[in-house]
Design an enzyme around this catalytic site. Structure first.
Site, mmCIF file in Angstrom:
data_model
loop_
_atom_site.group_PDB
_atom_site.id
_atom_site.type_symbol
_atom_site.label_atom_id
_atom_site.label_comp_id
_atom_site.label_asym_id
_atom_site.label_seq_id
_atom_site.Cartn_x
_atom_site.Cartn_y
_atom_site.Cartn_z
ATOM 1 N N GLU B 29 0.843 -1.196 0.000
ATOM 2 C CA GLU B 29 0.000 0.000 0.000
ATOM 3 C C GLU B 29 0.878 1.246 0.000
ATOM 4 O OE1 GLU B 29 -2.348 -0.672 3.536
ATOM 5 O OE2 GLU B 29 -3.033 -2.587 2.719
ATOM 6 N N GLU B 60 -4.406 -6.378 2.856
ATOM 7 C CA GLU B 60 -3.225 -7.116 3.311
ATOM 8 C C GLU B 60 -3.301 -8.579 2.905
ATOM 9 O OE1 GLU B 60 -4.985 -4.994 5.095
ATOM 10 O OE2 GLU B 60 -3.528 -3.373 5.287
ATOM 11 N N ASP B 85 0.955 -4.667 13.026
ATOM 12 C CA ASP B 85 -0.415 -4.900 13.498
ATOM 13 C C ASP B 85 -1.342 -5.349 12.356
ATOM 14 O OD1 ASP B 85 -0.365 -3.061 16.312
ATOM 15 O OD2 ASP B 85 1.002 -2.457 14.716
ATOM 16 N N HIS B 130 -1.497 0.118 16.587
ATOM 17 C CA HIS B 130 -0.391 0.537 15.711
ATOM 18 C C HIS B 130 0.949 0.505 16.439
ATOM 19 C CE1 HIS B 130 -3.648 2.333 13.326
ATOM 20 N NE2 HIS B 130 -2.799 2.573 12.352
HETATM 21 C C1 LIG Z 1 -5.802 -2.967 7.936
HETATM 22 C C2 LIG Z 1 -5.165 -1.646 7.728
HETATM 23 N N1 LIG Z 1 -4.409 -1.464 6.642
HETATM 24 C C3 LIG Z 1 -3.821 -0.279 6.425
HETATM 25 C C4 LIG Z 1 -3.994 0.748 7.320
HETATM 26 C C5 LIG Z 1 -3.310 2.085 7.108
HETATM 27 N N2 LIG Z 1 -4.317 3.051 6.716
HETATM 28 C C6 LIG Z 1 -4.885 3.868 7.620
HETATM 29 S S1 LIG Z 1 -6.046 4.811 6.943
HETATM 30 C C7 LIG Z 1 -5.783 4.183 5.433
HETATM 31 C C8 LIG Z 1 -6.571 4.685 4.280
HETATM 32 C C9 LIG Z 1 -8.020 4.432 4.454
HETATM 33 O O1 LIG Z 1 -8.690 4.940 3.377
HETATM 34 P P1 LIG Z 1 -10.245 5.056 3.438
HETATM 35 O O2 LIG Z 1 -10.828 3.758 3.881
HETATM 36 O O3 LIG Z 1 -10.698 5.560 2.126
HETATM 37 O O4 LIG Z 1 -10.532 6.086 4.594
HETATM 38 P P2 LIG Z 1 -10.098 7.607 4.660
HETATM 39 O O5 LIG Z 1 -8.743 7.664 5.270
HETATM 40 O O6 LIG Z 1 -10.120 8.123 3.278
HETATM 41 O O7 LIG Z 1 -11.107 8.244 5.540
HETATM 42 C C10 LIG Z 1 -4.795 3.213 5.469
HETATM 43 C C11 LIG Z 1 -4.330 2.463 4.294
HETATM 44 C C12 LIG Z 1 -4.767 0.499 8.463
HETATM 45 N N3 LIG Z 1 -4.940 1.429 9.410
HETATM 46 N N4 LIG Z 1 -5.360 -0.704 8.636
#
Ligand SMILES: Cc1ncc(C[n+]2csc(CCOP(=O)(O)OP(=O)(O)O)c2C)c(N)n1
Lengths: 326, 325
Positions: B29, B60, B85, B130
């Site tokens: 990612e 993931e 995590d 985290h």
């Molecule tokens: C399982 C997981 N993978 C990756 C992340 C890292 N991460 C945090 S927010 C995010 C983006 C989320 O995008 P979206 O669902 O569109 O929500 P937004 O941030 O746009 O509100 C990512 C990849 C995470 N917190 N949990």
């Protein structure tokens, strides 16, 4: 929206008030963070206030929501107090979770707020669980599940929608499409044109609404909640919206242009509603001014409360892991 | 030797291995155009293009599962999972897929995949979802090699070996070590998986320490140097574990402390302590002391985090409280 304004003036003015409170809370969080007063990291929903407010306006205290890492708006809209939220962000003992959660995990289960969530895509499965427990208890509660469009790529979101669909669970899935998952545009992460198709797959009504319009979000959610309460199962609502700030505070946002942000700001959910209420003669400038200053005072109090609170005792770090100490 | 940050050393290793082996690719990612959440993969997308440095949707399970499949069919994927995590969502792909193929399929296949992920970060107050250090979880899985990046020098040499390994490797970086600088040779080099490093020689007590704890241990060793002579050992890889080096040191000093940032119960430090007690028992002056996280999640509030996560003072106390020092 003149007709709607006439129909819902009272409600829209209250919704405006709530959105302004959310914005005030988050704008303050942003500056506190910049001043190094807040530990951890924070993800703000500035620009997305209409989704939280419009959706939560359709439910009551006994209903549930699940949220995301971007959960301040949802929490306030569900009725959580800015004071205890702010204290949690400061890591103080008076915070909703005694300083254990921070911004990303604020929860108050007694108020039906089943948690912000640091794990992308976790909310919808919890919502399906709330739906199952509602069914078991034969109550007519519902659960709104907020999640970002990015989490539409996580399998568990689909598995949860499928389970909810198969069991006709009283869940409303609310996808906040703010156009980016972290630094990657939604279009690079999903091969669909509009996420409504995802609803069809799981045999649930799905529609996309203007997430910058609190009215549109409210109407769509109200209908879905009604369906959920009368046993007709889950729905999917996609709210097109935008986050003004970066993914997290401090994000340099090199992945998008200032023009793009400006274009969205022209549809700002607060400014447009305010303008139409003023134009329609339902609120005058001084009333709007009063709403803003009340919100600002409210957040001043919250910040003061947080600053004045103590840090939790160190021993609490080891408490609450189990219901009985083991 | 030039000094480089851990971030830079890892980036070098990735770049060199992508250049060396066409079957290798990077996937995760925001690893491509954005250059990674911790800016570790910066520049690689420009250098190798979007087919070798692949930005994925947030999934993931798909990142790791596809790596298992690609590894089985001739590629050499290097997957990034943003925080350890989040491995939670991909555990099945490691535990029931990648880690078992070689054995289940009769031994004739290999799954040459590397999964880079990030441990720790309690200092960032990122709270319970985290901040975990999860190498112990994967030490529990047959078929998986477990490597820790403890210094920039290690990071480069070990990552290159991990990528070249024909077994699935879980490679753990640490959020709070990315900016840390250390000597890193400019030329290409590898470090074998399964060889510990004696980072500092000493006579009175051995501290076996991982990731951030290693740096705490080295600092403490310097500060107590006039009174107590501390030997500091960096195990580098946990599976395989270079038990011989640890035993040798334990026999020499007779006193051992193992410091690691993961949960103590059934964790890496406990396992290392057991192996040392088993194999150096008659040389020990005291039971092996274990430093780690109690059976509790990592809290958010700074004073709570400090109470939970071990630091240099815990190591110093343990050293001073060792019997007969
Ligand atoms: C399982 C997981 N993978 C990756 C992340 C890292 N991460 C945090 S927010 C995010 C983006 C989320 O995008 P979206 O669902 O569109 O929500 P937004 O941030 O746009 O509100 C990512 C990849 C995470 N917190 N949990």
């Amino acid at each position: 929206m003149p007709d709607e304004v006439a129909k819902h003036t009272e409600q829209l003015a209250d919704q405006l008030r709530e959105m302004i409170l959310i914005r005030e809370f988050e704008t303050r969080v942003s500056s506190l963070f910049e001043d190094n007063e807040l530990p951890g990291f924070v993800h703000l929903c500035l620009g997305q206030e209409a989704v939280a407010t419009g959706a939560c306006w359709t439910i009551g205290d006994k209903d549930y929501i699940t949220s995301t890492h971007r959960g301040h708006g949802h929490s306030i809209a569900k009725g959580l107090e800015p004071d205890r939220m702010m204290a949690e962000l400061f890591g103080k003992e008076t915070g909703y979770c005694g300083g254990k959660s921070g911004s990303m995990h604020i929860a108050d289960v007694s108020q039906g707020m089943l948690g912000a969530n640091g794990i992308v895509g976790a909310g919808p499965s919890l919502a399906a669980g709330a739906g199952l427990s509602i069914e078991q208890s034969d109550e007519d509660r519902v659960c709104l599940s907020f999640f970002g469009e990015g989490s539409m790529a996580e399998g568990v979101v689909h598995e949860s929608m499928n389970l909810a669909g198969v069991r006709d669970l009283p869940v409303v899935f609310i996808c906040e499409n703010n156009q980016y998952g972290e630094m990657t545009p939604a279009a690079d992460q999903h091969n669909v044109d509009g996420f409504e198709a995802r609803g069809e797959v799981y045999d649930m009504p799905a529609e996309t609404v203007d997430g910058m319009s609190v009215h549109d979000v409210y109407e769509a959610t109200a209908e879905a909640v009604e369906r959920a309460r009368n046993g007709s199962g889950p729905s999917l609502i996609i709210c097109d919206t935008y986050r003004y700030h970066g993914h997290y505070e401090g994000d340099p946002t090199t992945y998008r242009t200032d023009e793009e942000v400006e274009q969205w700001r022209e549809h700002d959910p607060i400014d447009t509603l305010e303008a139409s209420l003023v134009e329609g003669g339902h609120l005058d400038e001084s009333e709007v001014e009063a709403i803003r200053s009340t919100a600002s005072d409210r957040i001043d109090e919250a910040v003061q409360f947080a600053r004045d609170s103590d840090y939790p005792d160190e021993e609490t770090a080891f408490e609450g892991v189990y219901t009985e100490e083991i | 030797m030039p000094e480089k940050s851990m971030r830079h050393a890892i980036n070098d290793a990735l770049s060199e291995e992508l250049a060396r082996d066409d079957s290798a690719y990077l996937i995760g990612e925001d690893v491509g155009k954005p250059g990674g959440s911790f800016a570790v993969t910066r520049g690689l997308h420009d250098e190798f293009g979007g087919d070798r440095v692949i930005d994925t949707p947030i999934s993931e399970a798909a990142i790791v599962g596809s790596s298992a499949g690609a590894g089985l069919t001739g590629s050499r994927p290097i997957a990034e999972i943003m925080y350890a995590d989040f491995m939670g969502l991909a555990v099945d792909q490691v535990m029931n897929q990648a880690g078992l193929f070689k054995y289940m399929f009769g031994g004739d296949v290999s799954v040459p995949i590397t999964i880079r992920t990030v441990n720790g970060g309690p200092g960032s107050n990122a709270a319970a979802q985290h901040s975990k250090s999860l190498h112990g979880l994967f030490m529990h899985m047959p078929g998986i090699r477990v490597v820790l990046a403890n210094t920039p020098y290690d990071a480069k040499g070990l990552l290159k070996s991990a990528i070249r390994s024909d077994d699935p490797v879980l490679f753990f970086e640490h959020m709070e070590l990315y900016n840390r600088e250390g000597e890193v040779p400019e030329k290409s080099y590898t470090l074998p998986l399964g060889e510990a490093a004696v980072e500092r020689e000493g006579a009175d007590v051995t501290v076996v320490a991982t990731q951030k704890m290693l740096h705490h241990a080295l600092n403490v060793a310097s500060s107590v140097a006039g009174n107590i002579s501390v030997e500091v050992i960096n195990p580098r890889t946990l599976k395989p574990l270079d038990i011989d080096t640890l035993i040798e040191s334990a026999r020499k000093t007779g006193r051992v402390i193992v410091a690691d940032e993961s949960v103590i119960q059934n964790g890496p430090a406990s396992y290392i302590a057991r192996r040392i007690e088993e194999e150096a028992f008659y040389h020990l002056e005291a039971p092996v002391e274990v430093i780690g996280v109690d059976d509790t999640p990592i809290p958010f509030s700074p004073p709570l985090t400090e109470a939970v996560v071990p630091d240099a003072s815990d190591i110093e106390t343990a050293i001073r409280e060792m019997p007969r020092i």
